[in-house]
Design an enzyme around this catalytic site. Sequence first.
Site, PDB file in Angstrom:
ATOM      1  N   ASP A  13       0.734  -1.208  -0.141  1.00  0.00           N
ATOM      2  CA  ASP A  13      -0.125   0.048  -0.050  1.00  0.00           C
ATOM      3  C   ASP A  13       0.906   1.310  -0.087  1.00  0.00           C
ATOM      4  OD1 ASP A  13      -2.192  -1.811  -0.016  1.00  0.00           O
ATOM      5  OD2 ASP A  13      -2.148  -1.713   2.330  1.00  0.00           O
ATOM      6  N   GLU A  14       2.181   1.009  -0.663  1.00  0.00           N
ATOM      7  CA  GLU A  14       2.903   2.592  -0.887  1.00  0.00           C
ATOM      8  C   GLU A  14       2.344   3.389  -1.758  1.00  0.00           C
ATOM      9  OE1 GLU A  14       3.933  -0.776  -1.099  1.00  0.00           O
ATOM     10  OE2 GLU A  14       5.403  -1.336   0.401  1.00  0.00           O
ATOM     11  N   LYS A  16       1.662   2.216  -5.098  1.00  0.00           N
ATOM     12  CA  LYS A  16       2.320   1.652  -6.195  1.00  0.00           C
ATOM     13  C   LYS A  16       1.428   1.835  -7.554  1.00  0.00           C
ATOM     14  CE  LYS A  16       2.334  -2.218  -4.290  1.00  0.00           C
ATOM     15  NZ  LYS A  16       2.146  -1.976  -2.917  1.00  0.00           N
ATOM     16  N   GLY A  40      -4.680  -4.301  -3.805  1.00  0.00           N
ATOM     17  CA  GLY A  40      -5.366  -2.867  -4.105  1.00  0.00           C
ATOM     18  C   GLY A  40      -4.728  -2.015  -4.260  1.00  0.00           C
ATOM     19  N   HIS A  41      -4.936  -1.615  -5.671  1.00  0.00           N
ATOM     20  CA  HIS A  41      -4.167  -0.356  -6.194  1.00  0.00           C
ATOM     21  C   HIS A  41      -4.983   0.464  -6.396  1.00  0.00           C
ATOM     22  CE1 HIS A  41      -0.202  -3.273  -6.945  1.00  0.00           C
ATOM     23  NE2 HIS A  41      -0.659  -3.324  -6.041  1.00  0.00           N
ATOM     24  N   THR A  42      -4.920   2.043  -5.840  1.00  0.00           N
ATOM     25  CA  THR A  42      -5.622   2.830  -6.314  1.00  0.00           C
ATOM     26  C   THR A  42      -5.008   3.950  -7.251  1.00  0.00           C
ATOM     27  OG1 THR A  42      -6.173   2.684  -3.721  1.00  0.00           O
ATOM     28  CG2 THR A  42      -7.142   4.630  -5.065  1.00  0.00           C
ATOM     29  N   GLN A 227       1.835  -5.994  -3.399  1.00  0.00           N
ATOM     30  CA  GLN A 227       2.396  -5.934  -1.812  1.00  0.00           C
ATOM     31  C   GLN A 227       3.681  -5.250  -1.781  1.00  0.00           C
ATOM     32  OE1 GLN A 227       1.506  -9.424  -3.309  1.00  0.00           O
ATOM     33  NE2 GLN A 227      -0.486  -8.525  -2.868  1.00  0.00           N
ATOM     34  N   THR A 242       3.121 -12.579   2.638  1.00  0.00           N
ATOM     35  CA  THR A 242       2.320 -13.205   1.614  1.00  0.00           C
ATOM     36  C   THR A 242       3.081 -14.162   0.875  1.00  0.00           C
ATOM     37  OG1 THR A 242       0.655 -12.608  -0.578  1.00  0.00           O
ATOM     38  CG2 THR A 242       3.175 -11.699  -0.469  1.00  0.00           C
ATOM     39  N   THR A 302      -7.586  -1.082   1.132  1.00  0.00           N
ATOM     40  CA  THR A 302      -8.151  -0.858  -0.409  1.00  0.00           C
ATOM     41  C   THR A 302      -8.941  -2.260  -0.533  1.00  0.00           C
ATOM     42  OG1 THR A 302      -6.291   0.376  -1.148  1.00  0.00           O
ATOM     43  CG2 THR A 302      -7.806  -0.342  -2.733  1.00  0.00           C
ATOM     44  N   THR A 304      -9.565  -4.725   1.756  1.00  0.00           N
ATOM     45  CA  THR A 304     -10.561  -5.505   2.852  1.00  0.00           C
ATOM     46  C   THR A 304     -11.184  -4.509   3.736  1.00  0.00           C
ATOM     47  OG1 THR A 304      -8.630  -5.512   4.389  1.00  0.00           O
ATOM     48  CG2 THR A 304      -9.067  -7.590   3.083  1.00  0.00           C
ATOM     49  N   ARG A 306      -9.903  -2.854   6.111  1.00  0.00           N
ATOM     50  CA  ARG A 306      -9.233  -3.191   7.529  1.00  0.00           C
ATOM     51  C   ARG A 306      -8.487  -1.754   7.905  1.00  0.00           C
ATOM     52  NH1 ARG A 306      -5.833  -8.585   7.800  1.00  0.00           N
ATOM     53  NH2 ARG A 306      -5.668  -7.856   5.442  1.00  0.00           N
TER      54      ARG A 306
HETATM   55  P1  GDP Z   1      -0.759   0.539  -3.616  1.00  0.00           P
HETATM   56  O1  GDP Z   1      -1.274  -0.916  -3.059  1.00  0.00           O
HETATM   57  O2  GDP Z   1       0.447   0.562  -3.176  1.00  0.00           O
HETATM   58  O3  GDP Z   1      -1.252   0.820  -5.210  1.00  0.00           O
HETATM   59  O4  GDP Z   1      -1.332   1.387  -2.648  1.00  0.00           O
HETATM   60  P2  GDP Z   1      -2.956   1.539  -2.149  1.00  0.00           P
HETATM   61  O5  GDP Z   1      -3.880   2.100  -3.248  1.00  0.00           O
HETATM   62  O6  GDP Z   1      -3.359   0.462  -1.595  1.00  0.00           O
HETATM   63  O7  GDP Z   1      -2.956   2.724  -0.963  1.00  0.00           O
HETATM   64  C1  GDP Z   1      -2.567   4.258  -1.578  1.00  0.00           C
HETATM   65  C2  GDP Z   1      -3.416   5.161  -0.894  1.00  0.00           C
HETATM   66  O8  GDP Z   1      -2.897   6.345  -0.951  1.00  0.00           O
HETATM   67  C3  GDP Z   1      -4.515   5.437  -2.036  1.00  0.00           C
HETATM   68  O9  GDP Z   1      -5.875   5.595  -1.337  1.00  0.00           O
HETATM   69  C4  GDP Z   1      -3.983   6.543  -3.057  1.00  0.00           C
HETATM   70  O10 GDP Z   1      -5.121   7.279  -3.583  1.00  0.00           O
HETATM   71  C5  GDP Z   1      -3.359   7.387  -1.928  1.00  0.00           C
HETATM   72  N1  GDP Z   1      -2.177   8.141  -2.143  1.00  0.00           N
HETATM   73  C6  GDP Z   1      -1.203   8.072  -3.170  1.00  0.00           C
HETATM   74  N2  GDP Z   1      -0.327   8.985  -2.964  1.00  0.00           N
HETATM   75  C7  GDP Z   1      -0.715   9.656  -1.918  1.00  0.00           C
HETATM   76  C8  GDP Z   1      -0.257  10.927  -1.353  1.00  0.00           C
HETATM   77  O11 GDP Z   1       1.147  11.313  -1.914  1.00  0.00           O
HETATM   78  N3  GDP Z   1      -0.817  11.394  -0.552  1.00  0.00           N
HETATM   79  C9  GDP Z   1      -1.996  10.951   0.018  1.00  0.00           C
HETATM   80  N4  GDP Z   1      -2.604  11.700   1.123  1.00  0.00           N
HETATM   81  N5  GDP Z   1      -2.560   9.845  -0.439  1.00  0.00           N
HETATM   82  C10 GDP Z   1      -1.954   9.332  -1.413  1.00  0.00           C
HETATM   83  P1  IMO Z   2      -1.016  -4.055  -2.272  1.00  0.00           P
HETATM   84  O1  IMO Z   2      -0.503  -4.657  -3.661  1.00  0.00           O
HETATM   85  C1  IMO Z   2      -0.899  -4.690   2.071  1.00  0.00           C
HETATM   86  C2  IMO Z   2      -0.831  -8.712   3.350  1.00  0.00           C
HETATM   87  C3  IMO Z   2      -2.191  -9.001   4.280  1.00  0.00           C
HETATM   88  C4  IMO Z   2      -1.541 -10.056   5.251  1.00  0.00           C
HETATM   89  C5  IMO Z   2      -0.446 -10.851   4.571  1.00  0.00           C
HETATM   90  C6  IMO Z   2      -0.720 -12.080   3.870  1.00  0.00           C
HETATM   91  O2  IMO Z   2      -2.186  -3.297  -2.293  1.00  0.00           O
HETATM   92  O3  IMO Z   2       0.279  -3.358  -1.838  1.00  0.00           O
HETATM   93  P2  IMO Z   2      -2.320 -12.626   1.711  1.00  0.00           P
HETATM   94  O4  IMO Z   2      -3.813 -12.327   1.632  1.00  0.00           O
HETATM   95  O5  IMO Z   2      -1.463 -12.125   0.689  1.00  0.00           O
HETATM   96  O6  IMO Z   2      -1.853 -14.282   2.090  1.00  0.00           O
HETATM   97  O7  IMO Z   2      -2.106 -11.819   3.009  1.00  0.00           O
HETATM   98  O8  IMO Z   2      -0.087  -9.865   3.633  1.00  0.00           O
HETATM   99  N1  IMO Z   2      -1.239  -8.172   2.225  1.00  0.00           N
HETATM  100  C7  IMO Z   2      -1.113  -6.800   1.853  1.00  0.00           C
HETATM  101  N2  IMO Z   2      -0.921  -5.767   2.756  1.00  0.00           N
HETATM  102  N3  IMO Z   2      -0.949  -4.579   0.549  1.00  0.00           N
HETATM  103  C8  IMO Z   2      -1.306  -5.555  -0.248  1.00  0.00           C
HETATM  104  O9  IMO Z   2      -1.095  -5.495  -1.330  1.00  0.00           O
HETATM  105  C9  IMO Z   2      -1.383  -6.825   0.681  1.00  0.00           C
HETATM  106  N4  IMO Z   2      -1.548  -7.968  -0.155  1.00  0.00           N
HETATM  107  C10 IMO Z   2      -1.269  -8.903   0.903  1.00  0.00           C
HETATM  108  O10 IMO Z   2      -2.696  -8.054   5.004  1.00  0.00           O
HETATM  109  O11 IMO Z   2      -0.862  -9.494   6.378  1.00  0.00           O
HETATM  110 MG    MG Z   3      -2.848  -1.531  -1.672  1.00  0.00          MG
END
Ligand code: GDP
Ligand code: IMO
Ligand code: MG
Length: 442
Positions: A13-14, A16, A40-42, A227, A242, A302, A304, A306
């Site tokens: 969730d960085e 990406k 879950g990529h946003t 991840q 994972t 994104t 679950t 949680r």
């Molecule tokens: P991913 O799984 O690495 O693609 O990341 P996620 O989508 O799960 O979570 C990143 C969240 O941060 C998303 O809701 C994005 O819309 C949001 N986001 C991305 N860049 C920034 C930022 O620089 N600042 C803030 N506040 N939110 C951001």
């Molecule tokens: P993105 O691509 C954050 C975590 C789960 C759990 C562990 C194992 O959006 O960054 P799994 O269902 O893979 O067997 O769960 O890994 N996990 C993530 N945490 N972002 C993800 O994906 C994740 N995918 C799995 O929460 O701790």
């Molecule tokens: Mg994510």
Amino acid sequence: MPGTCVIGLQWGDEAKGKLVDLLTADFDWVVRYQGGANAGHTVVVGEDTYKLHHIPSGILSTEAKNLITPGVVLNPPTILKEIESLTSRNIRVAENLLISDRVHLVLPWHLEEDRILNKAVVDGENIGTTLRGIGPCYRDKVGRTYAVRVGDMYRPDFREKIERTTAAKQNLLGSIDPSYALQLNADEIYQEYSGYAEKLKPHVADTTAMLLDAVDADARILFEGAQGALLDIDHGTFPFVTSSNSSGVGVAAGSGVPPRCITRVIGVIKAYSTRVGGGPFPTEQDNETGQHIRDLGNEYGTTTGRPRRCGWFDAVAVRYTARLSGVDMLSLMMLDVLSELEEIQICVAYEINGQRVTDFPSHPDDLRQAKPIYETLAGWQTDVTKIDRAEDLPENAIAYMNRISELVGRPVGVASVGPDRAQTMFLDEELAQTYGNSASSR
Ligand code: GDP
Ligand code: IMO
Ligand code: MG
């Protein structure tokens, strides 16, 4: 051949997805090569928000081909819903999405197994998976006997394969949970997956051959990690990880592109740390500071929903994952989330059994015991969300960014101050030349 990878360097969730969407403009191919619907990529484009679990984040571009390659585990109903949802929003998916016939299928028993096994306490804690059947599906892939791949759905013995596997899985589920009462119906599963096979057919291809041709033709390929490196099955915080190689080491194996074709690796980091699910997290702030970060960063999963555990930036962990993943530059996200804090801490080392440690520990017990040694930096307490040139960032924000870069040992090439495409600055010269060095030039 310019192959660029986007790899998360923390626990996922960085952001990406945001970066991949932005970078896609300069690529012909975008590749998801590991993980599955646990991701879950946003991507935020103005008023529109897209949450992608299976489809690469390059799909919003009309030019690039988006590939799902052999290292991924695929949940057909999830991807079909995603295709439908994107299509209904006028995103052209059709010929732009290709799925390898080598990809392994997540089947109903994988979801059941994940649900049952996720109740188990492992090394004192619950793993807390996303319940998407990821671990059980990868286990079957490695075990081979009960694995089913996308290409198998189009073979004459598909029904037989499903029948044989359903019977074995029924026994397995009963043995891991004596109270398990649900009867898996092989015929229903066969019918259901045959329906998915029909709908997915236009997308199924030999992506390995396509990518190898792309390599020969010197095409531009962007690899989208799912991840984060700390969740890597071999190099992460095992067993709280994972089931795939989510650090940089997984790109070649999961995509089928030789490692030498990877010419640039961008490590994505948040300006702090988050983690969803169980496992040690030395810099966790289970307090008001953590809640403040959660509120401002909207840190809820994104996939679950949680609440994500939140804490300070951990330079010991990220220095490790940046080196492990062969990172050339960092993409520092969510700087805006820290804007209200008076002081910000960075973990520069751990204390374990009275010793100062800067190598990331391999055992979860050591990591659990690790007491972070912090360095305190002054906050900037200024809204940065509208800043579009790095040099206009507050002095303390620049100092924070520089300190992270120094501790991790890699330059910051991208900085992000909000979810929108426009809230991004390219500091790296090459990227700035390609994409413009500020949001206003896009
Ligand atoms: P991913 O799984 O690495 O693609 O990341 P996620 O989508 O799960 O979570 C990143 C969240 O941060 C998303 O809701 C994005 O819309 C949001 N986001 C991305 N860049 C920034 C930022 O620089 N600042 C803030 N506040 N939110 C951001
Ligand atoms: P993105 O691509 C954050 C975590 C789960 C759990 C562990 C194992 O959006 O960054 P799994 O269902 O893979 O067997 O769960 O890994 N996990 C993530 N945490 N972002 C993800 O994906 C994740 N995918 C799995 O929460 O701790
Ligand atoms: Mg994510």
